[in-house]
Design an enzyme around this catalytic site. Structure first.
Site, PDB file in Angstrom:
ATOM      1  N   GLU A 149       0.870  -1.171   0.000  1.00  9.14           N
ATOM      2  CA  GLU A 149       0.000   0.000   0.000  1.00  9.14           C
ATOM      3  C   GLU A 149       0.907   1.221   0.000  1.00  9.14           C
ATOM      4  O   GLU A 149       1.783   1.355   0.847  1.00  9.14           O
ATOM      5  CB  GLU A 149      -0.858   0.043   1.267  1.00  9.14           C
ATOM      6  CG  GLU A 149      -2.131  -0.742   1.182  1.00  9.14           C
ATOM      7  CD  GLU A 149      -2.924  -0.621   2.476  1.00  9.14           C
ATOM      8  OE1 GLU A 149      -2.727   0.358   3.227  1.00  9.14           O
ATOM      9  OE2 GLU A 149      -3.730  -1.512   2.733  1.00  9.14           O
TER      10      GLU A 149
ATOM     11  N   ASP B  57      -6.042   9.541   9.725  1.00  9.63           N
ATOM     12  CA  ASP B  57      -4.720   9.067  10.106  1.00  9.63           C
ATOM     13  C   ASP B  57      -4.239   9.636  11.425  1.00  9.63           C
ATOM     14  O   ASP B  57      -4.506  10.783  11.761  1.00  9.63           O
ATOM     15  CB  ASP B  57      -3.703   9.408   8.998  1.00  9.63           C
ATOM     16  CG  ASP B  57      -3.854   8.475   7.815  1.00  9.63           C
ATOM     17  OD1 ASP B  57      -3.756   7.249   8.034  1.00  9.63           O
ATOM     18  OD2 ASP B  57      -4.090   8.953   6.695  1.00  9.63           O
TER      19      ASP B  57
END
Lengths: 403, 278
Positions: B50, B61
């Site tokens: 990824e 995040d």
């Protein structure tokens, strides 16, 4: 784009205002956002919810707020007859409380005990902390570290009201980053937490829900002006950051074609300087914080840091309904620089004995420009969305300590 | 259509083991080091890569990946350069699947049709776009599938059985199960709860399920991998990048080696897990 029959039908069932709006959020939040939408739709048609709102608006917020004829300002500018919608006289000192009351009552209906909010100038944070104190709810307010510094009186007020203020040190450390951090909290505490968004932005249903709670401003204005002048306004003007006070005033009149409507964006040091917060004048459509709307960003889609003397307007986006009203040409968005806002701040203080918040001082700045161009029978209503006590230190700094 | 992603998960199933999915941020701490890291990952044991697309406002995040994105942006990374990175990686590796992970705005601003064409041509296999739930499928998911790119959806602890079919409907490649309610790299997932959640998802789909958010150590990775087809590690790797930098934030001789070592430890742990034939 074709001009629709009505400007007041939005959003569609997916939360779109034309090309703008939508629900651009992480999957974790999506089920809750759908539940919030269902809860709000149910509350909207429940007479008990309306009665509860009306009661607290009258007895706690102190509505209706006056529509005040600014006689000396009118005389000084020598044009339009200027009325001020006195939202700064609400409990907590700004229009923010109208929306917060609605969302807190909704949170109670949904059984949520913990409230989070983002704040820029601190007006929304103070309103949220106030209502949480009133209803015994836990309150956490995210505020950019830069704003904590420049809006100390409001930080103190929030602490006094029992809220936890968390200074946000990521990114540009202002309102945009406070909203990121609030979203991160929400995604972490999704089971017990209600996110009380302070403006007409974010994922659907927030933009329309916040607008609905603020639309009392326009409804009262129509009735009050009818009483005072026997007719409706010729023009409306309000400052736009996210745009909740402006949408609150404008929405009632969007389908009155004779009413000119002006939104005032913060132009900071000037649009050409690149240091501003005027998303419509200086931005392009993009996706941030749950909605598509005009944003300040670079060619790679990275969000730019906004600049405004006013912490409440220091945001690189704008509510999606404003973006739509700009696209279809119903509302005219004008930039107002820090200097013009400071001039408005001083003029209103000296002529009317009203110290405006720096946010709505931007609207005053454009009233100074527009009013003299209008005939004396022109009725202009400006939303005086907040009081300026919180801003005296910032203003004193800019005026070299002259205050 | 067999993509690199489905081919890889088919091979993993045949080998009877779960896969290791590694996340690094494109351009962190600079383009050249990022390319060296990318090239080192498969040999160190990464089964799927990824590649994080830096964004100024990564709402889902935690601090580690936020900081990695800002380091990359400061070094001049853009979405176009991220595609360059994939193209350069593909020069020497035609089999390891690459999934771009990020937020919609850079793609929207790049232009969806142009992005899909360029990503496909560069050798991207799939997309994970955090802020595009099924309600916004018209924006990118459906055009991506039409362009031959897998659109990998996030399923979360809040995605109930009523909603799962909608979430899985247009998902391709694999399903990414977000093991916690929270941001990347924060809480530690409970392996038993995760295993039950994966089993629940598998009642609705034949796609492989990879699990991520909060998996940091080889031990955690092995525990999570017992109940899943793949385990994703991200924050711990970008944290290893950060810890290897000098006082000016520049890469050092340790940067690639440290990340390689951690990936090797994670891969050893994950590969030690045996799974029954799926």
């Amino acid at each position: 784009m074709t001009v629709p029959n009505s400007f007041r039908t939005g959003p569609d069932e997916r939360g779109h205002f034309g090309n703008h709006g939508g629900r651009f959020v992480a999957e974790t939040l999506m089920p809750l956002i759908l539940r919030l939408e269902a809860a709000y739709e149910a509350a909207k048609v429940d007479p008990a919810f309306k009665a509860e709102m009306d009661f607290h608006l009258a007895h706690y917020v102190g509505r209706p707020s006056p529509l005040y004829f600014a006689e000396r300002l009118t005389e000084h500018l020598g044009g339009a007859k200027i009325y001020l919608k006195r939202e700064e006289l609400n409990h907590t000192g700004s229009h923010k409380v109208n929306n917060v009351l609605g969302q807190i009552l909704l949170a109670r209906r949904m059984g949520k005990q913990r409230i989070i909010a983002e704040t820029g100038a601190g007006q929304h944070g103070v309103a949220t902390a106030t209502l949480c104190a009133r209803f015994g709810l836990e309150c956490v307010v995210y505020m950019g570290a830069v704003d904590v510094e420049r809006q100390k009186p409001n930080v103190f007020r929030m602490n006094m009201l029992g809220a936890t203020v968390i200074p946000v040190t990521s990114g540009s450390r202002t309102l945009k980053d406070a909203m990121n951090e609030a979203l991160r909290d929400w995604v972490t505490n999704v089971h017990d937490t209600f996110y009380c968004i302070g403006t007409v932005a974010g994922p659907h249903p927030y933009p329309s829900m916040v607008r609905d709670f603020q639309s009392i401003i326009g409804k009262e204005t129509r009735a009050q002006l009818l009483e005072a002048e026997g007719r409706g306004p010729d023009s409306l003007i309000a400052a736009v950051g996210g745009g909740s006070n402006a949408m609150g005033l404008f929405h009632e009149f969007l389908d009155d074609p004779e009413v000119e409507i002006f939104g005032v964006e913060a132009a900071g040091h000037g649009i050409s300087s690149g240091q501003h917060a005027a998303s419509i004048t200086g931005g392009r459509p993009g996706v941030l914080h749950g909605n598509r709307t005009y944003l300040l960003m670079d060619g790679d889609g990275q969000i730019a840091e906004a600049h405004s003397i006013s912490a409440g307007l220091d945001y690189p986006g704008i509510g999606p309904e404003h973006s739509y009203l700009h696209d279809v040409g119903r509302v005219t968005y004008l930039p107002c620089t820090d200097q013009e806002a400071l001039a408005g701040f001083q003029l209103l203080s000296k002529l009317e004995g009203i110290i405006p918040a720096l946010e709505c001082a931007h609207a005053v700045g454009k009233v100074m420009e527009l009013a003299p161009t209008k005939p004396q029978d022109h009725l202009m209503v400006m939303n005086l969305s907040g009081r300026g006590d919180k801003d005296i230190f910032t203003v004193a700094d800019h005026l070299g300590g002259q205050l | 259509m067999t993509t690199r992603i489905s081919a890889r998960f088919t091979d993993l199933a045949a080998a009877g083991r779960p896969g290791l999915v590694t996340f690094i941020t494109a351009g962190d701490p600079d383009f050249a080091t990022s390319l060296a890291l990318l090239k080192a990952l498969p040999a160190a044991g990464a089964d799927v890569i990824e590649l994080g697309v830096p964004f100024t406002d990564p709402m889902a995040d935690g601090p580690a990946i936020q900081a990695a994105g800002l380091r990359a942006l400061k070094a001049g990374q853009t979405l176009a350069k991220t595609l360059d990175l994939v193209r350069a990686f593909r020069d020497g590796d035609g089999v390891t699947p690459i999934v771009l992970m990020g937020y919609f705005n850079p793609i929207y601003v790049y232009g969806v049709p142009r992005f899909l064409a360029d990503a496909k041509a560069a050798g991207v296999d799939g997309l994970i776009v955090v802020d595009l739930p099924p309600e916004e499928d018209d924006e990118l998911c459906l055009p991506a599938l039409a362009a031959g790119l897998d659109f990998i959806r996030l399923a979360t602890p809040t995605t109930d059985d009523g909603r799962l079919p909608a979430v899985l409907a247009q998902t391709a490649g694999f399903v990414y199960y977000v093991s916690i309610t929270g941001i990347t790299g924060s809480a530690t997932p409970d392996a038993d709860l995760v295993s039950a959640a994966v089993a629940r998802i598998k009642r609705h789909t034949d796609l492989p399920v990879a699990v991520g958010f909060g998996v940091r150590t080889p031990e955690q990775a092995a525990a999570i991998a017992k109940g899943a087809d793949g385990v994703v590690v991200g924050s711990a790797l970008v944290e290893a990048v950060r810890a290897s930098l000098d006082e000016n934030g520049a890469a050092t001789s340790r940067t690639v080696a440290d990340v390689e070592t951690l990936v090797r430890q994670l891969a050893d742990a994950v590969r030690g897990v045996r799974r029954g034939a799926a």
